[in-house]
Scaffold this motif. Sequence first.
Motif, PDB file in Angstrom:
ATOM      1  N   ALA A  68       0.789  -1.231   0.000  1.00 20.36           N
ATOM      2  CA  ALA A  68       0.000   0.000   0.000  1.00 20.36           C
ATOM      3  C   ALA A  68       0.826   1.290   0.000  1.00 20.36           C
ATOM      4  CB  ALA A  68      -0.986  -0.014   1.158  1.00 20.36           C
ATOM      5  N   PRO A  69       1.853   1.459   0.849  1.00 22.29           N
ATOM      6  CA  PRO A  69       2.615   2.710   0.793  1.00 22.29           C
ATOM      7  C   PRO A  69       3.253   2.958  -0.571  1.00 22.29           C
ATOM      8  CG  PRO A  69       3.085   1.528   2.817  1.00 22.29           C
ATOM      9  CD  PRO A  69       2.306   0.588   1.953  1.00 22.29           C
ATOM     10  N   THR A  70       3.767   1.891  -1.182  1.00 22.88           N
ATOM     11  CA  THR A  70       4.362   2.032  -2.510  1.00 22.88           C
ATOM     12  C   THR A  70       3.304   2.450  -3.517  1.00 22.88           C
ATOM     13  OG1 THR A  70       5.967   0.302  -1.964  1.00 22.88           O
ATOM     14  CG2 THR A  70       5.728   0.877  -4.287  1.00 22.88           C
ATOM     15  N   ARG A  71       2.143   1.831  -3.417  1.00 20.79           N
ATOM     16  CA  ARG A  71       1.064   2.155  -4.345  1.00 20.79           C
ATOM     17  C   ARG A  71       0.643   3.624  -4.215  1.00 20.79           C
ATOM     18  NH1 ARG A  71      -3.027  -1.341  -7.058  1.00 20.79           N
ATOM     19  NH2 ARG A  71      -4.386   0.172  -8.053  1.00 20.79           N
ATOM     20  N   LEU A  72       0.486   4.073  -2.993  1.00 17.37           N
ATOM     21  CA  LEU A  72       0.078   5.460  -2.795  1.00 17.37           C
ATOM     22  C   LEU A  72       1.131   6.435  -3.316  1.00 17.37           C
ATOM     23  CD1 LEU A  72      -1.628   5.169   0.679  1.00 17.37           C
ATOM     24  CD2 LEU A  72      -2.675   6.105  -1.381  1.00 17.37           C
ATOM     25  N   ASN A  73       2.405   6.111  -3.131  1.00 21.03           N
ATOM     26  CA  ASN A  73       3.447   6.985  -3.646  1.00 21.03           C
ATOM     27  C   ASN A  73       3.510   6.945  -5.166  1.00 21.03           C
ATOM     28  OD1 ASN A  73       4.842   8.420  -1.457  1.00 21.03           O
ATOM     29  ND2 ASN A  73       5.163   6.376  -0.633  1.00 21.03           N
ATOM     30  N   LEU A  74       3.176   5.818  -5.776  1.00 19.75           N
ATOM     31  CA  LEU A  74       3.080   5.755  -7.236  1.00 19.75           C
ATOM     32  C   LEU A  74       1.921   6.611  -7.735  1.00 19.75           C
ATOM     33  CD1 LEU A  74       3.761   1.966  -7.891  1.00 19.75           C
ATOM     34  CD2 LEU A  74       5.131   3.869  -8.766  1.00 19.75           C
ATOM     35  N   GLN A  75       0.782   6.522  -7.049  1.00 17.62           N
ATOM     36  CA  GLN A  75      -0.365   7.335  -7.439  1.00 17.62           C
ATOM     37  C   GLN A  75      -0.023   8.821  -7.399  1.00 17.62           C
ATOM     38  OE1 GLN A  75      -3.664   6.289  -4.958  1.00 17.62           O
ATOM     39  NE2 GLN A  75      -3.822   4.205  -5.736  1.00 17.62           N
ATOM     40  N   ARG A  76       0.617   9.219  -6.330  1.00 14.56           N
ATOM     41  CA  ARG A  76       0.995  10.627  -6.183  1.00 14.56           C
ATOM     42  C   ARG A  76       2.022  11.029  -7.242  1.00 14.56           C
ATOM     43  NH1 ARG A  76       4.145  12.880  -0.860  1.00 14.56           N
ATOM     44  NH2 ARG A  76       4.822  14.877  -1.754  1.00 14.56           N
ATOM     45  N   LEU A  77       3.003  10.176  -7.476  1.00 13.22           N
ATOM     46  CA  LEU A  77       4.029  10.474  -8.474  1.00 13.22           C
ATOM     47  C   LEU A  77       3.412  10.577  -9.868  1.00 13.22           C
ATOM     48  CD1 LEU A  77       7.103  10.832  -8.831  1.00 13.22           C
ATOM     49  CD2 LEU A  77       7.236   8.359  -9.233  1.00 13.22           C
ATOM     50  N   GLY A  78       2.395   9.746 -10.138  1.00 14.42           N
ATOM     51  CA  GLY A  78       1.764   9.742 -11.447  1.00 14.42           C
ATOM     52  C   GLY A  78       1.011  11.014 -11.786  1.00 14.42           C
ATOM     53  N   LEU A  79       0.819  11.884 -10.809  1.00  8.70           N
ATOM     54  CA  LEU A  79       0.169  13.155 -11.074  1.00  8.70           C
ATOM     55  C   LEU A  79       1.081  14.115 -11.830  1.00  8.70           C
ATOM     56  CD1 LEU A  79      -1.548  13.683  -7.596  1.00  8.70           C
ATOM     57  CD2 LEU A  79      -2.604  12.835  -9.707  1.00  8.70           C
ATOM     58  N   SER A  80       2.378  13.794 -11.890  1.00  8.77           N
ATOM     59  CA  SER A  80       3.355  14.623 -12.601  1.00  8.77           C
ATOM     60  C   SER A  80       3.761  13.928 -13.891  1.00  8.77           C
ATOM     61  CB  SER A  80       4.592  14.871 -11.740  1.00  8.77           C
ATOM     62  OG  SER A  80       4.246  15.540 -10.538  1.00  8.77           O
ATOM     63  N   GLY A  81       3.852  14.697 -14.964  1.00  8.99           N
ATOM     64  CA  GLY A  81       4.170  14.099 -16.250  1.00  8.99           C
ATOM     65  C   GLY A  81       5.634  14.068 -16.595  1.00  8.99           C
ATOM     66  N   THR A  82       6.455  14.864 -15.877  1.00  5.82           N
ATOM     67  CA  THR A  82       7.879  14.943 -16.171  1.00  5.82           C
ATOM     68  C   THR A  82       8.673  14.945 -14.874  1.00  5.82           C
ATOM     69  OG1 THR A  82       7.962  17.361 -16.109  1.00  5.82           O
ATOM     70  CG2 THR A  82       7.397  16.325 -18.234  1.00  5.82           C
ATOM     71  N   VAL A  83       9.969  14.716 -14.997  1.00  5.69           N
ATOM     72  CA  VAL A  83      10.842  14.770 -13.820  1.00  5.69           C
ATOM     73  C   VAL A  83      10.815  16.161 -13.211  1.00  5.69           C
ATOM     74  CG1 VAL A  83      13.222  14.617 -13.012  1.00  5.69           C
ATOM     75  CG2 VAL A  83      12.358  12.924 -14.642  1.00  5.69           C
ATOM     76  N   GLU A  84      10.907  17.178 -14.045  1.00  4.26           N
ATOM     77  CA  GLU A  84      10.903  18.552 -13.540  1.00  4.26           C
ATOM     78  C   GLU A  84       9.623  18.850 -12.770  1.00  4.26           C
ATOM     79  OE1 GLU A  84      11.352  23.166 -15.213  1.00  4.26           O
ATOM     80  OE2 GLU A  84      11.447  21.462 -16.589  1.00  4.26           O
ATOM     81  N   ALA A  85       8.487  18.388 -13.293  1.00  7.50           N
ATOM     82  CA  ALA A  85       7.213  18.633 -12.623  1.00  7.50           C
ATOM     83  C   ALA A  85       7.132  17.881 -11.299  1.00  7.50           C
ATOM     84  CB  ALA A  85       6.059  18.218 -13.532  1.00  7.50           C
ATOM     85  N   ALA A  86       7.642  16.656 -11.267  1.00  6.17           N
ATOM     86  CA  ALA A  86       7.607  15.862 -10.033  1.00  6.17           C
ATOM     87  C   ALA A  86       8.472  16.497  -8.954  1.00  6.17           C
ATOM     88  CB  ALA A  86       8.068  14.436 -10.318  1.00  6.17           C
ATOM     89  N   LEU A  87       9.659  16.963  -9.332  1.00  3.25           N
ATOM     90  CA  LEU A  87      10.538  17.606  -8.359  1.00  3.25           C
ATOM     91  C   LEU A  87       9.939  18.912  -7.847  1.00  3.25           C
ATOM     92  CD1 LEU A  87      14.009  17.016 -10.077  1.00  3.25           C
ATOM     93  CD2 LEU A  87      13.000  15.720  -8.192  1.00  3.25           C
ATOM     94  N   ALA A  88       9.324  19.670  -8.744  1.00  3.25           N
ATOM     95  CA  ALA A  88       8.701  20.926  -8.340  1.00  3.25           C
ATOM     96  C   ALA A  88       7.527  20.671  -7.400  1.00  3.25           C
ATOM     97  CB  ALA A  88       8.237  21.699  -9.572  1.00  3.25           C
TER      98      ALA A  88
END
Length: 270
Positions: free
Chosen positions: A204-224
């Motif tokens: 579950a923690p991994t899944r939730l972090n994947l869901q959150r990460l998937g909201l960003s389309g690029t590395v720059e967007a994820a870091l921001a």
Amino acid sequence: MNSQTTTPAPAKPAATILLLRDGSAGLEVFMVVRHHEIDFAAGALVFPGGKLAPGDSEPLAHARATGLDGLSAEAAALRIAVIREAFEECGLLFARERGGGTLIGPDRLQTLDRYRGPLDHGELTVGEMLHEENLELACESLVDYAHWVTPLMMPKRFDTHFFLASPPARQLARHDGRELVDSVWIRPADALAQADAGARTIIAPTRLNLQRLGLSGTVEAALAAARAQPVVRVLPELVKTPSGPRLRIPDGAGYPVTEFEPGTPPAEKP
């Protein structure tokens, strides 16, 4: 009353790294599969990482690391730990020649491969390796992402800090073939879909972090996005609801759900 049922097991400090790259179809994250004999998340698709080692807190390591100004000793040790774990497990090293500018390249990295086993087995500390090779860790490469603590009722517990980073240029991530038996660069949505289809095990923690990460389309967007989102400590709490027991996490931690059923991943997807 049995004290074993009322006193939670201590949560061991740990650190995990989400290595990111821009793929042809969007943001990808590096994930690994743990050996089936590992005693935590065996066989699951996870992010690289592990427990804090004694050497991660030693002055020798801290003296050979940049990007630690203003951090507590524990916060600094966690960053050193996650860089060490990335080196041990994935063969990547966020380091430069001491006093240098750019991070080391693949040729220099290859000369350091012999240290991975001794570090993993506790025969050598990361500070000793850095001193011997005249290197310094680039801890400023890491971006704080999340902080999860294993629920109180679990027999094995970790207090885990998650970090985002883009791998050093020209260094190639690969699994170690010992604790890790497979690795993949994968889009968060694809990892979730494979788990839904039964092809992958994702806790579950991994899944939730994947869901959150998937909201960003690029590395720059994820870091921001990570820099803009305050890190909220997540200690899932077991609660009773009309639908049965649920694990509840804090609102405002950046995740798409605040409750989910124990033992099953949340159904919501980004």
